[in-house]
Design an enzyme around this catalytic site. Structure first.
Site, PDB file in Angstrom:
ATOM      1  N   SER A  21       0.529  -0.803   0.131  1.00 55.85           N
ATOM      2  CA  SER A  21       0.226   0.470   0.344  1.00 55.85           C
ATOM      3  C   SER A  21       1.233   1.412  -0.194  1.00 55.85           C
ATOM      4  O   SER A  21       2.447   1.287   0.571  1.00 55.85           O
ATOM      5  CB  SER A  21      -0.764  -0.494   1.144  1.00 55.85           C
ATOM      6  OG  SER A  21      -0.369  -0.132   1.992  1.00 55.85           O
ATOM      7  N   GLU A  23       1.209   5.542   0.762  1.00 64.41           N
ATOM      8  CA  GLU A  23       0.929   6.608   1.522  1.00 64.41           C
ATOM      9  C   GLU A  23       1.094   7.721   0.733  1.00 64.41           C
ATOM     10  O   GLU A  23       2.688   8.070   0.791  1.00 64.41           O
ATOM     11  CB  GLU A  23       1.112   6.564   2.478  1.00 64.41           C
ATOM     12  CG  GLU A  23       0.572   7.835   3.425  1.00 64.41           C
ATOM     13  CD  GLU A  23       0.891   7.885   5.303  1.00 64.41           C
ATOM     14  OE1 GLU A  23       0.893   6.417   5.612  1.00 64.41           O
ATOM     15  OE2 GLU A  23       0.982   8.705   5.885  1.00 64.41           O
ATOM     16  N   ASP A 115      -1.583  14.704  16.585  1.00 64.47           N
ATOM     17  CA  ASP A 115      -1.261  15.165  17.354  1.00 64.47           C
ATOM     18  C   ASP A 115      -1.774  16.447  18.126  1.00 64.47           C
ATOM     19  O   ASP A 115      -3.261  16.850  17.262  1.00 64.47           O
ATOM     20  CB  ASP A 115       0.055  15.479  15.985  1.00 64.47           C
ATOM     21  CG  ASP A 115       1.258  14.388  16.009  1.00 64.47           C
ATOM     22  OD1 ASP A 115       1.400  13.832  17.223  1.00 64.47           O
ATOM     23  OD2 ASP A 115       1.760  14.468  14.920  1.00 64.47           O
ATOM     24  N   PHE A 225      12.240  14.798  10.873  1.00 61.37           N
ATOM     25  CA  PHE A 225      10.794  14.006  12.021  1.00 61.37           C
ATOM     26  C   PHE A 225      11.177  12.835  12.444  1.00 61.37           C
ATOM     27  O   PHE A 225       9.665  12.562  13.666  1.00 61.37           O
ATOM     28  CB  PHE A 225      10.565  13.370  10.327  1.00 61.37           C
ATOM     29  CG  PHE A 225       9.318  12.630   9.889  1.00 61.37           C
ATOM     30  CD1 PHE A 225       8.176  13.124  10.942  1.00 61.37           C
ATOM     31  CD2 PHE A 225       8.743  11.700   9.499  1.00 61.37           C
ATOM     32  CE1 PHE A 225       6.926  13.642  10.438  1.00 61.37           C
ATOM     33  CE2 PHE A 225       7.855  11.086   9.625  1.00 61.37           C
ATOM     34  CZ  PHE A 225       6.692  12.149   9.746  1.00 61.37           C
ATOM     35  N   HIS A 275       3.476  -1.097   3.584  1.00 56.23           N
ATOM     36  CA  HIS A 275       3.040  -0.247   3.788  1.00 56.23           C
ATOM     37  C   HIS A 275       4.427   1.361   3.685  1.00 56.23           C
ATOM     38  O   HIS A 275       5.051   0.974   4.420  1.00 56.23           O
ATOM     39  CB  HIS A 275       1.977  -0.108   4.833  1.00 56.23           C
ATOM     40  CG  HIS A 275       1.778   2.009   4.498  1.00 56.23           C
ATOM     41  ND1 HIS A 275       0.340   1.975   3.929  1.00 56.23           N
ATOM     42  CD2 HIS A 275       1.481   2.755   5.344  1.00 56.23           C
ATOM     43  CE1 HIS A 275       0.151   3.231   4.360  1.00 56.23           C
ATOM     44  NE2 HIS A 275       0.995   3.730   4.640  1.00 56.23           N
TER      45      HIS A 275
END
Ligand code: FAD
Length: 313
Positions: A21, A23, A115, A225, A275
């Protein structure tokens, strides 16, 4: 595929069926929109299980997420999954988004707490009239619509969570509320994932826990990140990208090599679903999928057709 890997599949009778998959995030500008659609066009022929579209912090991309998902439905035969968070919205507002997705033909939501509005690191407080947490949101979606719901999972625990056990309790609550798939935060050491999976299974959570794979397009950005979301960056990874700040071509080759090593090791250990965090770029992800054995679907399989009007039954 290495000789040992190939011979193992021959011995087992057939190669495993790999499911991927992808994103994406909703684009902000016309230029970013073009980049996104180039990426979708390139990756779609690999016939992903689904493609997901993120929901910006605090619902900031509500319209853009919706527009991107609608365009995927209108112009491709891909199956979209829309991300949705609980942040800064009442239940009624979130229910309206769920209702609109349902009406547009979306049948899969990635349900998240999200968040805090001030950003990761601030203390999270649920909206007074909103969904309390991700498990509550999953239950709300399942009450409203017959949708597939995926949720997040954190092999290195979520930074807000006091312990891995508390984190897995939350995953259990989300699955008990109706989620049928977990997608992990990215990680670079597969042992972290396998240890986490053991603990998840020991807690009687049986849904697939799909590893989230982040090809490192930019080491510095990834490091920042990772620090915010509690993912560790091993020293060996820094070492591999050392000295390449001004050498994007070599960085790309290293990024594919690193991610290939990771997914092929997961494959060796029986993982068949992956993913990919694409960052709206196709090239690295396409190469890694090729190494996993995926090839573009031929004419007889038009499930990945892009840019043409579909005839949906
Ligand atoms: P949850 O699973 O609900 O919680 C994570 C952990 O934090 C749990 O252990 C829980 O017990 C603990 N926790 C939760 N609330 C509290 C609290 N108040 N006090 C103490 N502990 C608490 N973000 C976006 O904004 N948009 C997206 O589209 C998006 N997509 C994502 C997709 C994936 C696959 C992943 C892994 C993350 C994604 N995120 C996204 C990031 C996510 O929103 C943040 O990590 C957020 O901080 C947690 O949301 P969650 O649903 O993952 O948390």
């Amino acid at each position: 595929m290495s000789a040992s890997r190939a011979s193992r599949f021959v011995a087992a009778g057939a190669p495993p069926r790999i499911r991927v998959s992808f994103e994406f995030f909703p684009p902000k500008t016309a230029e970013m929109e073009q980049t996104l659609w180039e990426a979708i066009g390139r990756l779609a022929p690999l016939a992903p299980n689904f493609v997901s579209v993120t929901y910006g912090a605090g619902g900031s991309t509500r319209e853009r997420t919706h527009a991107t998902v609608k365009r995927i439905l209108a112009e491709t035969l891909l199956t979209p999954a829309a991300h949705l968070t609980c942040v800064a919205a009442t239940r009624a507002e979130i229910d309206a988004v769920i209702g609109a997705y349902g009406q547009a033909g979306v049948r899969h939501i990635v349900a998240l707490r999200g968040d805090p509005p001030g950003g990761a690191g601030e203390r999270y407080a649920p909206h007074p009239g909103g969904y309390h947490n991700a498990a509550d949101l999953v239950a709300g979606i399942k009450r409203m619509a017959d949708m597939e719901v995926s949720v997040s999972a954190y092999p290195e625990k979520h930074p807000d969570s006091p312990s891995v056990a508390a984190d897995i309790d939350m995953l259990k609550a989300k699955v008990d509320a109706g989620a049928t798939r977990a997608i992990t935060q990215f990680f670079f050491e597969n042992d972290l994932y396998f240890r986490y999976l053991d603990r998840v299974r020991a807690r009687s959570i049986d849904v697939p826990v799909v590893p989230g794979i982040l090809p490192v397009q930019n080491f510095k950005t990834t490091k920042n990140f990772a620090a915010r979301c509690g993912a560790s960056m091993p020293a060996w990874l820094a070492e591999r990208f050392d000295g390449l700040d001004d050498d994007p071509a070599t960085r790309k080759l290293i990024a594919v090599a690193v991610a290939a090593e990771q997914v092929l090791d997961l494959l060796d250990h029986g993982v068949t679903d992956f993913h990919f965090y694409t960052m709206n770029r196709a090239d690295l992800v396409y190469a890694i999928c090729h190494l996993l054995g995926l090839r573009p679907a031929q004419d007889q399989n038009q499930s990945a057709r892009v840019g043409v009007e579909k005839e949906r039954a």
